[in-house]
Design an enzyme around this catalytic site. Structure first.
Site, PDB file in Angstrom:
ATOM      1  N   GLU A  18      46.986  52.468  25.804  1.00 24.74           N
ATOM      2  CA  GLU A  18      45.666  52.980  26.183  1.00 24.74           C
ATOM      3  C   GLU A  18      45.431  54.311  25.466  1.00 24.74           C
ATOM      4  OE1 GLU A  18      44.614  53.209  30.364  1.00 24.74           O
ATOM      5  OE2 GLU A  18      46.007  51.597  30.854  1.00 24.74           O
TER       6      GLU A  18
ATOM      7  N   GLU B  47      50.928  52.428  34.311  1.00 29.17           N
ATOM      8  CA  GLU B  47      51.159  53.846  34.639  1.00 29.17           C
ATOM      9  C   GLU B  47      51.928  54.057  35.942  1.00 29.17           C
ATOM     10  OE1 GLU B  47      47.195  55.519  34.363  1.00 29.17           O
ATOM     11  OE2 GLU B  47      47.428  55.824  32.225  1.00 29.17           O
TER      12      GLU B  47
HETATM   13  C1  BG6 Z   1      44.229  54.777  32.917  1.00 32.27           C
HETATM   14  C2  BG6 Z   1      44.153  53.465  33.640  1.00 32.27           C
HETATM   15  O1  BG6 Z   1      44.809  55.670  33.785  1.00 32.27           O
HETATM   16  O2  BG6 Z   1      43.062  55.417  32.584  1.00 32.27           O
HETATM   17  C3  BG6 Z   1      42.853  52.720  33.466  1.00 32.27           C
HETATM   18  O3  BG6 Z   1      45.216  52.634  33.293  1.00 32.27           O
HETATM   19  C4  BG6 Z   1      41.707  53.693  33.517  1.00 32.27           C
HETATM   20  O4  BG6 Z   1      42.790  51.747  34.462  1.00 32.27           O
HETATM   21  C5  BG6 Z   1      41.881  54.682  32.371  1.00 32.27           C
HETATM   22  O5  BG6 Z   1      40.471  53.086  33.479  1.00 32.27           O
HETATM   23  C6  BG6 Z   1      40.754  55.668  32.250  1.00 32.27           C
HETATM   24  O6  BG6 Z   1      40.547  56.323  33.473  1.00 32.27           O
HETATM   25  P1  BG6 Z   1      39.154  56.328  34.213  1.00 32.27           P
HETATM   26  O7  BG6 Z   1      39.427  56.909  35.526  1.00 32.27           O
HETATM   27  O8  BG6 Z   1      38.256  57.159  33.384  1.00 32.27           O
HETATM   28  O9  BG6 Z   1      38.718  54.903  34.277  1.00 32.27           O
END
Ligand code: BG6
Length: 453
Positions: free
Chosen positions: A351, A174
């Protein structure tokens, strides 16, 4: 879905690996647990030394370092076609640029070989919010052009070692999240006398050069190069010019990095911002960016955004998770179309998932029907984007394969995985792994290539 579609999940070193004693420290190691305090230390990396009693969850993660065989066996059982993980730069270069750790290289050899044993395609991210602390304290991260050379050396080292077994490479997690998390994504502290905007844009320019250097190295070795972008469509609250202008700005901020990395040219609005903030753009750099463009785009997708000139933050037309993130499956289809229309390069979703609380029943079962529901609706939209709209998506990796430390809050109880890890927010627990209901559901999705949702 197409043949050889890459179904699977992602994890990251800073959130799951642990093995703290056998590596150098990274930026995430000094982030304590808790939304209030989590980001406070980031502009003052020395401060954590004064707070040794805080709980720093990323130091342990979920100890993938010592559990990797067991974890990968579970991924094999899920039927994963691919797993994306990150190499920790601080495990390869623990103390500085002069010493490569053979033990560190060997660990990822083992992970890759174990994945291959289970017919899982390894996909590597070179930096997932985990800059070594020495890069921050000695060089001030990507604000300093010297860091581009350090990063190149690191990428040379790991691609030399793993190129024979790893085809897909992702430079950064990201990159556009740098807009609001400069320290974490850029490894940079704003020096006195500089504005945040000046530093952010200098950092962005260097990071784009680093991405081009990464791409050049990958191409020289016949590897496929990608970069992760946090993908999110922005809607307007009202049909007003004011809201539309806000949306336009949000879209530009969101896509400007991908524009450079995929097209090789700096769009006029970005060029103007860079120059107004004192960033020097040389002819030579521009030629380098042009010559080294990505092969695929790797978006994450969690939620959509809202542009509203009256300050409304949450889209009134959408539900939110217990953590206040909007739930918008159709936004995935929109984002995929926006991305593909802009760049026309293959898309690997790296993701997508629901972070929420899970309950373990007395019999040990975890009935996470809400997660299944979330993923099902997103995969339906993914299928529409591919089959109806014609977007070329080559894979779908959920966040995350197993529960791990959340980035925003450093919590374990904000869970994303198919595999439950017995660990609480203060690090108490047995680290035992167990299969949630979503584990069996996703196993069947993969087995039927997305036919049965
Ligand atoms: C993404 C990241 O932004 O979101 C991850 O690449 C992160 O590292 C995921 O864990 C979910 O966000 P969070 O803050 O709920 O862990």
């Amino acid at each position: 879905m197409r043949d050889n579609f890459l179904w699977g999940s992602s994890i990251s070193g800073g959130q799951c690996e642990g093995g703290y004693d056998s590596r150098g420290e990274t930026v995430v190691d000094i982030m304590p647990q808790g939304k209030g305090t989590r980001f406070q230390y980031l502009n003052d990396p020395g401060r954590y030394l004064e707070h040794p009693d805080e709980w720093y969850p990323s130091r342990n993660g979920v100890e993938f370092y010592s559990h990797y065989k067991e974890d990968i066996a579970l991924y094999g059982e899920l039927g994963f076609k691919a797993l994306r993980f990150s190499v920790l730069w601080s495990r390869i270069f623990p103390e500085g640029p002069d010493h490569v750790s053979e033990e560190g290289l060997q660990f990822y050899d083992n992970v890759i070989d174990e994945l291959k044993k289970h017919n899982i395609e390894p996909i590597i991210t070179t930096i997932h919010f985990d800059m070594p602390l020495w890069v921050v304290t000695k060089y001030n991260g990507f604000y300093n052009r010297e860091t581009v050379s350090l990063y190149k050396e690191y990428v040379q080292t790991i691609t030399d070692r793993y190129a024979d077994r790893v085809r897909y490479w992702i430079s950064f997690c990201e990159i556009n999240v740098m807009n609001h998390a400069l320290y974490m994504v850029g490894g940079t502290i704003v020096p006195e006398g500089k504005t945040r905007e000046e530093v952010l844009l200098q950092c962005a320019y260097h990071k784009l050069l680093a991405n081009a250097a990464f791409t050049e190295i990958c191409h020289a070795k016949g590897l496929l190069a990608g970069c992760e972008i946090a993908g999110a469509p922005t809607y307007t609250l009202h049909a007003s010019p004011a809201d539309y202008l806000l949306k336009m700005k949000a879209d530009r901020d969101n896509w400007r990095y991908a524009d450079v990395m995929a097209k090789g040219t700096i769009p006029y609005y970005f060029r103007q911002d860079l120059q107004r903030n004192g960033v020097k753009i040389s002819e030579e750099d521009q030629a380098f960016l042009k010559a080294n463009t990505l092969d695929f785009l790797a978006p994450s997708y969690y939620r959509s955004n809202l542009a509203s000139s009256d300050g409304t933050a949450i889209n009134p037309d959408l539900q939110v998770t217990p953590f206040g993130w909007t739930i918008d499956p159709a936004g995935l289809r929109i984002m995929l179309n926006e991305l593909y229309e802009r760049y026309e390069k293959p898309v690997l979703i790296v993701e997508n998932g629901l972070g929420t609380y899970d309950t373990v029943e007395e019999n040990g079962r975890i009935h996470d029907s809400y997660r299944i529901d979330y993923l099902r609706k997103h995969i339906e939209q993914l299928k529409t984007a591919c089959e109806q709209d014609g977007v070329d998506v080559i894979g779908y990796l959920t966040w995350a394969a197993m529960d791990l430390v959340s980035t925003s809050e450093g919590m374990m109880s904000k869970r994303y995985g198919f595999i439950y890890v017995d660990l609480d927010d203060q690090g108490h627990g047995t680290y035992a792994r167990s299969r949630k209901d979503s584990f069996f559901w996703y196993q069947n999705v993969i087995r039927t290539n997305g036919e049965e949702l």
